[in-house]
Scaffold this motif. Structure first.
Motif, PDB file in Angstrom:
ATOM      1  N   TYR A 156      13.722 -10.715 -20.640  1.00  0.00           N
ATOM      2  CA  TYR A 156      12.270 -10.625 -20.495  1.00  0.00           C
ATOM      3  C   TYR A 156      11.921 -10.639 -19.006  1.00  0.00           C
ATOM      4  O   TYR A 156      12.364 -11.517 -18.261  1.00  0.00           O
ATOM      5  CB  TYR A 156      11.573 -11.799 -21.186  1.00  0.00           C
ATOM      6  N   ILE A 157      11.129  -9.659 -18.594  1.00  0.00           N
ATOM      7  CA  ILE A 157      10.714  -9.531 -17.196  1.00  0.00           C
ATOM      8  C   ILE A 157       9.191  -9.578 -17.158  1.00  0.00           C
ATOM      9  O   ILE A 157       8.522  -8.729 -17.766  1.00  0.00           O
ATOM     10  CB  ILE A 157      11.217  -8.212 -16.581  1.00  0.00           C
ATOM     11  N   LEU A 158       8.640 -10.573 -16.461  1.00  0.00           N
ATOM     12  CA  LEU A 158       7.198 -10.740 -16.350  1.00  0.00           C
ATOM     13  C   LEU A 158       6.787 -10.444 -14.913  1.00  0.00           C
ATOM     14  O   LEU A 158       7.321 -11.045 -13.972  1.00  0.00           O
ATOM     15  CB  LEU A 158       6.773 -12.161 -16.730  1.00  0.00           C
ATOM     16  N   LEU A 159       5.850  -9.533 -14.741  1.00  0.00           N
ATOM     17  CA  LEU A 159       5.449  -9.086 -13.406  1.00  0.00           C
ATOM     18  C   LEU A 159       3.927  -9.165 -13.285  1.00  0.00           C
ATOM     19  O   LEU A 159       3.195  -8.559 -14.075  1.00  0.00           O
ATOM     20  CB  LEU A 159       5.908  -7.642 -13.162  1.00  0.00           C
ATOM     21  N   ASP A 160       3.474  -9.905 -12.287  1.00  0.00           N
ATOM     22  CA  ASP A 160       2.035 -10.076 -12.071  1.00  0.00           C
ATOM     23  C   ASP A 160       1.586  -9.128 -10.962  1.00  0.00           C
ATOM     24  O   ASP A 160       1.841  -9.366  -9.785  1.00  0.00           O
ATOM     25  CB  ASP A 160       1.755 -11.530 -11.693  1.00  0.00           C
ATOM     26  N   GLU A 161       0.936  -8.049 -11.349  1.00  0.00           N
ATOM     27  CA  GLU A 161       0.453  -7.018 -10.424  1.00  0.00           C
ATOM     28  C   GLU A 161       1.575  -6.520  -9.499  1.00  0.00           C
ATOM     29  O   GLU A 161       1.476  -6.615  -8.273  1.00  0.00           O
ATOM     30  CB  GLU A 161      -0.739  -7.541  -9.621  1.00  0.00           C
ATOM     31  N   PRO A 162       2.633  -5.961 -10.066  1.00  0.00           N
ATOM     32  CA  PRO A 162       3.781  -5.533  -9.256  1.00  0.00           C
ATOM     33  C   PRO A 162       3.497  -4.344  -8.353  1.00  0.00           C
ATOM     34  O   PRO A 162       4.296  -4.063  -7.456  1.00  0.00           O
ATOM     35  CB  PRO A 162       4.832  -5.162 -10.314  1.00  0.00           C
ATOM     36  N   LEU A 163       2.387  -3.644  -8.565  1.00  0.00           N
ATOM     37  CA  LEU A 163       2.088  -2.454  -7.759  1.00  0.00           C
ATOM     38  C   LEU A 163       1.268  -2.780  -6.517  1.00  0.00           C
ATOM     39  O   LEU A 163       0.919  -1.871  -5.756  1.00  0.00           O
ATOM     40  CB  LEU A 163       1.362  -1.401  -8.611  1.00  0.00           C
ATOM     41  N   ASN A 164       0.977  -4.068  -6.312  1.00  0.00           N
ATOM     42  CA  ASN A 164       0.254  -4.458  -5.094  1.00  0.00           C
ATOM     43  C   ASN A 164       1.008  -3.993  -3.855  1.00  0.00           C
ATOM     44  O   ASN A 164       2.224  -4.140  -3.753  1.00  0.00           O
ATOM     45  CB  ASN A 164       0.103  -5.984  -5.033  1.00  0.00           C
ATOM     46  N   ASN A 165       0.275  -3.460  -2.898  1.00  0.00           N
ATOM     47  CA  ASN A 165       0.812  -3.044  -1.592  1.00  0.00           C
ATOM     48  C   ASN A 165       1.717  -1.816  -1.650  1.00  0.00           C
ATOM     49  O   ASN A 165       2.306  -1.443  -0.634  1.00  0.00           O
ATOM     50  CB  ASN A 165       1.602  -4.188  -0.917  1.00  0.00           C
ATOM     51  N   LEU A 166       1.847  -1.193  -2.817  1.00  0.00           N
ATOM     52  CA  LEU A 166       2.732  -0.035  -2.919  1.00  0.00           C
ATOM     53  C   LEU A 166       1.936   1.262  -2.808  1.00  0.00           C
ATOM     54  O   LEU A 166       0.822   1.372  -3.326  1.00  0.00           O
ATOM     55  CB  LEU A 166       3.483  -0.045  -4.250  1.00  0.00           C
ATOM     56  N   ASP A 167       2.526   2.247  -2.146  1.00  0.00           N
ATOM     57  CA  ASP A 167       1.903   3.567  -2.090  1.00  0.00           C
ATOM     58  C   ASP A 167       2.122   4.297  -3.413  1.00  0.00           C
ATOM     59  O   ASP A 167       2.785   3.784  -4.329  1.00  0.00           O
ATOM     60  CB  ASP A 167       2.438   4.378  -0.904  1.00  0.00           C
ATOM     61  N   MET A 168       1.564   5.480  -3.530  1.00  0.00           N
ATOM     62  CA  MET A 168       1.635   6.206  -4.802  1.00  0.00           C
ATOM     63  C   MET A 168       3.071   6.492  -5.225  1.00  0.00           C
ATOM     64  O   MET A 168       3.450   6.312  -6.390  1.00  0.00           O
ATOM     65  CB  MET A 168       0.843   7.515  -4.700  1.00  0.00           C
ATOM     66  N   LYS A 169       3.888   6.925  -4.270  1.00  0.00           N
ATOM     67  CA  LYS A 169       5.276   7.264  -4.597  1.00  0.00           C
ATOM     68  C   LYS A 169       6.006   6.061  -5.178  1.00  0.00           C
ATOM     69  O   LYS A 169       6.658   6.161  -6.226  1.00  0.00           O
ATOM     70  CB  LYS A 169       6.003   7.757  -3.347  1.00  0.00           C
ATOM     71  N   HIS A 170       5.890   4.924  -4.506  1.00  0.00           N
ATOM     72  CA  HIS A 170       6.657   3.767  -4.961  1.00  0.00           C
ATOM     73  C   HIS A 170       6.023   3.100  -6.176  1.00  0.00           C
ATOM     74  O   HIS A 170       6.730   2.475  -6.972  1.00  0.00           O
ATOM     75  CB  HIS A 170       6.849   2.784  -3.804  1.00  0.00           C
TER      76      HIS A 170
END
Length: 252
Positions: A156-170
Protein backbone atom coordinates in the motif's frame (compact mmCIF):
# COMPACT_ATOMS: atom_id res chain seq x y z
CA UNK A 1 -7.80 -4.29 1.81
CA UNK A 2 -7.88 -1.17 3.96
CA UNK A 3 -11.14 -0.67 5.85
CA UNK A 4 -12.08 2.55 7.59
CA UNK A 5 -14.90 2.24 10.10
CA UNK A 6 -16.68 5.24 11.61
CA UNK A 7 -13.53 7.37 11.81
CA UNK A 8 -13.86 10.78 13.42
CA UNK A 9 -11.29 13.46 14.16
CA UNK A 10 -11.67 16.70 16.10
CA UNK A 11 -9.36 19.65 16.64
CA UNK A 12 -10.81 21.15 19.77
CA UNK A 13 -14.48 21.75 19.11
CA UNK A 14 -14.07 21.55 15.34
CA UNK A 15 -14.91 18.24 13.65
CA UNK A 16 -12.38 17.65 10.85
CA UNK A 17 -13.64 14.16 9.98
CA UNK A 18 -16.91 12.53 10.93
CA UNK A 19 -18.44 9.11 10.37
CA UNK A 20 -15.97 8.01 7.69
CA UNK A 21 -16.67 4.50 6.39
CA UNK A 22 -14.62 3.22 3.47
CA UNK A 23 -13.45 -0.06 2.02
CA UNK A 24 -10.41 0.52 -0.18
CA UNK A 25 -10.06 -2.21 -2.81
CA UNK A 26 -6.66 -3.71 -3.52
CA UNK A 27 -4.63 -3.25 -6.71
CA UNK A 28 -6.19 0.07 -7.68
CA UNK A 29 -5.33 3.73 -7.83
CA UNK A 30 -7.77 5.46 -5.50
CA UNK A 31 -7.77 9.26 -5.63
CA UNK A 32 -9.10 11.48 -2.84
CA UNK A 33 -10.53 14.76 -4.07
CA UNK A 34 -12.20 17.74 -2.43
CA UNK A 35 -11.72 21.39 -1.61
CA UNK A 36 -9.05 22.64 0.80
CA UNK A 37 -9.96 21.72 4.36
CA UNK A 38 -12.19 18.81 3.33
CA UNK A 39 -10.17 16.37 5.48
CA UNK A 40 -8.30 14.47 2.77
CA UNK A 41 -4.80 14.73 4.24
CA UNK A 42 -6.04 14.11 7.78
CA UNK A 43 -7.76 10.92 6.67
CA UNK A 44 -4.63 9.70 4.90
CA UNK A 45 -2.54 10.39 8.01
CA UNK A 46 -4.94 8.41 10.20
CA UNK A 47 -4.89 5.50 7.74
CA UNK A 48 -1.09 5.48 7.93
CA UNK A 49 -1.04 5.65 11.77
CA UNK A 50 0.66 9.03 11.75
CA UNK A 51 -2.29 10.58 13.57
CA UNK A 52 -4.78 9.29 16.11
CA UNK A 53 -8.48 9.40 15.39
CA UNK A 54 -10.93 10.45 18.09
CA UNK A 55 -13.11 7.48 17.26
CA UNK A 56 -13.48 4.55 14.91
CA UNK A 57 -10.99 2.00 13.60
CA UNK A 58 -8.80 1.29 10.59
CA UNK A 59 -8.03 -2.27 9.51
CA UNK A 60 -5.23 -3.27 7.13
CA UNK A 61 -5.67 -6.75 5.67
CA UNK A 62 -8.12 -7.57 8.43
CA UNK A 63 -5.85 -6.50 11.30
CA UNK A 64 -6.63 -3.40 13.36
CA UNK A 65 -4.07 -0.68 12.69
CA UNK A 66 -3.13 -0.42 16.38
CA UNK A 67 -2.32 -4.15 16.46
CA UNK A 68 0.36 -3.94 13.76
CA UNK A 69 3.98 -3.92 14.90
CA UNK A 70 5.76 -0.90 13.45
CA UNK A 71 8.33 -2.92 11.48
CA UNK A 72 5.68 -5.14 9.94
CA UNK A 73 3.44 -2.19 9.05
CA UNK A 74 6.36 -0.34 7.41
CA UNK A 75 6.85 -3.32 5.09
CA UNK A 76 3.17 -3.30 4.16
CA UNK A 77 2.26 0.40 4.01
CA UNK A 78 4.21 3.55 3.17
CA UNK A 79 3.20 7.20 3.14
CA UNK A 80 4.66 10.39 1.69
CA UNK A 81 3.32 13.52 3.29
CA UNK A 82 2.82 16.91 1.63
CA UNK A 83 5.78 18.61 3.31
CA UNK A 84 9.06 16.74 3.64
CA UNK A 85 12.25 18.09 5.14
CA UNK A 86 15.53 16.48 6.12
CA UNK A 87 17.84 18.15 8.58
CA UNK A 88 20.92 16.12 7.59
CA UNK A 89 22.82 16.89 4.40
CA UNK A 90 21.98 13.82 2.34
CA UNK A 91 22.62 12.79 -1.23
CA UNK A 92 19.70 11.67 -3.34
CA UNK A 93 20.88 8.08 -3.09
CA UNK A 94 21.17 8.33 0.71
CA UNK A 95 17.57 9.53 0.92
CA UNK A 96 16.25 6.80 -1.36
CA UNK A 97 18.18 4.20 0.67
CA UNK A 98 16.15 5.21 3.74
CA UNK A 99 13.21 3.52 2.05
CA UNK A 100 14.92 0.19 2.60
CA UNK A 101 15.33 0.62 6.35
CA UNK A 102 12.30 -1.52 7.36
CA UNK A 103 13.89 -4.37 5.40
CA UNK A 104 17.62 -3.82 5.96
CA UNK A 105 17.78 -2.09 9.37
CA UNK A 106 20.62 -0.04 7.91
CA UNK A 107 22.64 -2.99 6.60
CA UNK A 108 22.02 -2.81 2.88
CA UNK A 109 22.17 -6.10 1.00
CA UNK A 110 22.17 -6.80 -2.75
CA UNK A 111 18.38 -6.90 -2.82
CA UNK A 112 18.23 -3.47 -1.18
CA UNK A 113 20.73 -2.04 -3.66
CA UNK A 114 18.61 -3.39 -6.52
CA UNK A 115 15.47 -1.66 -5.22
CA UNK A 116 17.39 1.60 -4.73
CA UNK A 117 18.75 1.47 -8.28
CA UNK A 118 15.31 0.65 -9.67
CA UNK A 119 13.67 3.55 -7.83
CA UNK A 120 16.33 6.01 -9.00
CA UNK A 121 15.88 4.84 -12.59
CA UNK A 122 12.09 5.04 -12.43
CA UNK A 123 12.32 8.65 -11.25
CA UNK A 124 15.05 9.60 -13.76
CA UNK A 125 17.38 10.40 -10.87
CA UNK A 126 20.28 8.05 -11.60
CA UNK A 127 22.47 10.88 -12.88
CA UNK A 128 21.63 12.94 -9.76
CA UNK A 129 22.18 10.15 -7.23
CA UNK A 130 25.38 11.73 -5.88
CA UNK A 131 23.96 15.25 -5.64
CA UNK A 132 22.92 16.69 -2.28
CA UNK A 133 19.23 17.25 -1.70
CA UNK A 134 19.71 20.95 -0.91
CA UNK A 135 21.26 21.41 -4.36
CA UNK A 136 18.12 20.27 -6.16
CA UNK A 137 15.06 22.10 -7.38
CA UNK A 138 11.76 21.57 -5.59
CA UNK A 139 10.56 19.24 -8.32
CA UNK A 140 13.74 17.16 -8.20
CA UNK A 141 13.45 16.89 -4.43
CA UNK A 142 9.85 15.71 -4.75
CA UNK A 143 10.90 13.01 -7.20
CA UNK A 144 13.60 11.87 -4.77
CA UNK A 145 11.08 11.49 -1.95
CA UNK A 146 8.78 9.50 -4.22
CA UNK A 147 11.75 7.31 -5.20
CA UNK A 148 12.33 6.63 -1.50
CA UNK A 149 8.74 5.39 -1.17
CA UNK A 150 9.12 3.22 -4.28
CA UNK A 151 12.29 1.67 -2.82
CA UNK A 152 10.36 0.78 0.34
CA UNK A 153 8.36 -1.65 -1.84
CA UNK A 154 5.15 -1.79 0.18
CA UNK A 155 1.81 -3.23 -0.90
CA UNK A 156 0.00 0.00 0.00
CA UNK A 157 1.39 3.38 -1.07
CA UNK A 158 -0.21 6.54 0.34
CA UNK A 159 0.75 9.85 -1.27
CA UNK A 160 -0.43 13.26 -0.09
CA UNK A 161 -0.42 15.63 -3.08
CA UNK A 162 2.55 13.95 -4.81
CA UNK A 163 2.38 16.31 -7.81
CA UNK A 164 3.30 19.38 -5.76
CA UNK A 165 6.21 21.32 -7.29
CA UNK A 166 6.29 19.10 -10.38
CA UNK A 167 6.15 20.38 -13.94
CA UNK A 168 3.77 18.88 -16.49
CA UNK A 169 6.25 16.31 -17.79
CA UNK A 170 7.10 14.92 -14.38
CA UNK A 171 3.49 15.07 -13.16
CA UNK A 172 2.50 12.84 -16.07
CA UNK A 173 5.55 10.65 -15.45
CA UNK A 174 4.58 10.16 -11.79
CA UNK A 175 1.00 9.22 -12.65
CA UNK A 176 2.15 6.83 -15.38
CA UNK A 177 4.57 5.25 -12.93
CA UNK A 178 1.84 4.81 -10.32
CA UNK A 179 -0.34 3.19 -12.96
CA UNK A 180 2.50 0.76 -13.75
CA UNK A 181 3.01 -0.04 -10.07
CA UNK A 182 -0.65 -1.07 -9.86
CA UNK A 183 -0.90 -2.88 -13.19
CA UNK A 184 2.48 -4.63 -13.19
CA UNK A 185 3.36 -5.03 -9.50
CA UNK A 186 -0.12 -5.29 -7.94
CA UNK A 187 0.37 -2.27 -5.65
CA UNK A 188 -2.52 -0.35 -4.12
CA UNK A 189 -2.05 3.42 -4.40
CA UNK A 190 -4.05 6.00 -2.45
CA UNK A 191 -3.36 9.62 -3.25
CA UNK A 192 -4.69 13.09 -2.60
CA UNK A 193 -5.03 15.08 -5.83
CA UNK A 194 -6.21 18.61 -6.52
CA UNK A 195 -6.34 18.19 -10.29
CA UNK A 196 -9.49 16.23 -11.04
CA UNK A 197 -8.28 15.53 -14.58
CA UNK A 198 -5.26 13.59 -13.35
CA UNK A 199 -7.66 11.70 -11.10
CA UNK A 200 -9.95 11.07 -14.06
CA UNK A 201 -7.25 9.84 -16.43
CA UNK A 202 -5.33 7.55 -14.06
CA UNK A 203 -7.59 6.44 -11.19
CA UNK A 204 -9.71 3.33 -10.89
CA UNK A 205 -11.92 4.89 -8.25
CA UNK A 206 -12.36 8.24 -6.50
CA UNK A 207 -13.34 9.26 -2.97
CA UNK A 208 -14.82 12.75 -2.65
CA UNK A 209 -14.77 14.55 0.71
CA UNK A 210 -16.51 17.72 1.77
CA UNK A 211 -16.58 19.28 5.24
CA UNK A 212 -15.03 16.19 6.78
CA UNK A 213 -17.45 13.68 5.28
CA UNK A 214 -17.34 11.28 2.35
CA UNK A 215 -20.10 12.55 0.09
CA UNK A 216 -19.42 10.25 -2.86
CA UNK A 217 -17.26 7.22 -3.60
CA UNK A 218 -17.20 5.07 -6.70
CA UNK A 219 -15.66 4.14 -10.01
CA UNK A 220 -13.96 7.04 -11.80
CA UNK A 221 -16.50 7.18 -14.62
CA UNK A 222 -19.30 7.47 -12.06
CA UNK A 223 -17.51 10.20 -10.12
CA UNK A 224 -16.36 12.48 -12.94
CA UNK A 225 -19.88 13.71 -13.58
CA UNK A 226 -21.09 17.31 -13.55
CA UNK A 227 -23.61 16.79 -10.75
CA UNK A 228 -21.06 15.02 -8.51
CA UNK A 229 -18.33 17.63 -9.04
CA UNK A 230 -20.81 20.49 -8.52
CA UNK A 231 -21.65 19.06 -5.09
CA UNK A 232 -17.99 18.51 -4.19
CA UNK A 233 -16.58 21.86 -5.30
CA UNK A 234 -19.61 24.18 -5.26
CA UNK A 235 -18.99 25.28 -8.83
CA UNK A 236 -20.14 24.12 -12.25
CA UNK A 237 -17.59 21.88 -13.96
CA UNK A 238 -18.68 20.83 -17.47
CA UNK A 239 -17.29 17.49 -18.67
CA UNK A 240 -15.73 16.95 -22.09
CA UNK A 241 -14.83 13.55 -23.53
CA UNK A 242 -11.27 13.65 -24.88
CA UNK A 243 -9.53 10.47 -26.04
CA UNK A 244 -12.08 8.47 -24.04
CA UNK A 245 -11.17 10.40 -20.87
CA UNK A 246 -13.72 12.50 -18.98
CA UNK A 247 -12.09 15.94 -18.62
CA UNK A 248 -13.40 18.65 -16.33
CA UNK A 249 -13.43 22.05 -18.04
CA UNK A 250 -13.10 24.23 -14.94
CA UNK A 251 -10.87 27.02 -16.23
CA UNK A 252 -13.40 29.13 -18.14
Amino acid sequence: MIEVRNIGKNYGAKAVLQNIDLAIPEKQIVSFIGANGAGKSTLLSIMARLMKANGGTVHVDGVALDDWKSDALAKRLSILKQSNHVTMRLTVRDLVAFGRFPHSKGRLQKEDEAFIAMALEYMELTSLAGRYMDELSGGQQQRAYIAMIIAQNTDYILLDEPLNNLDMKHSVQIMQLLRRLVDELDKTVLLVLHDINFASCYSDSIVALKNGEVIAHGATTEMIQEEVLQEVFDMPIPIALINDNRIGVYFK
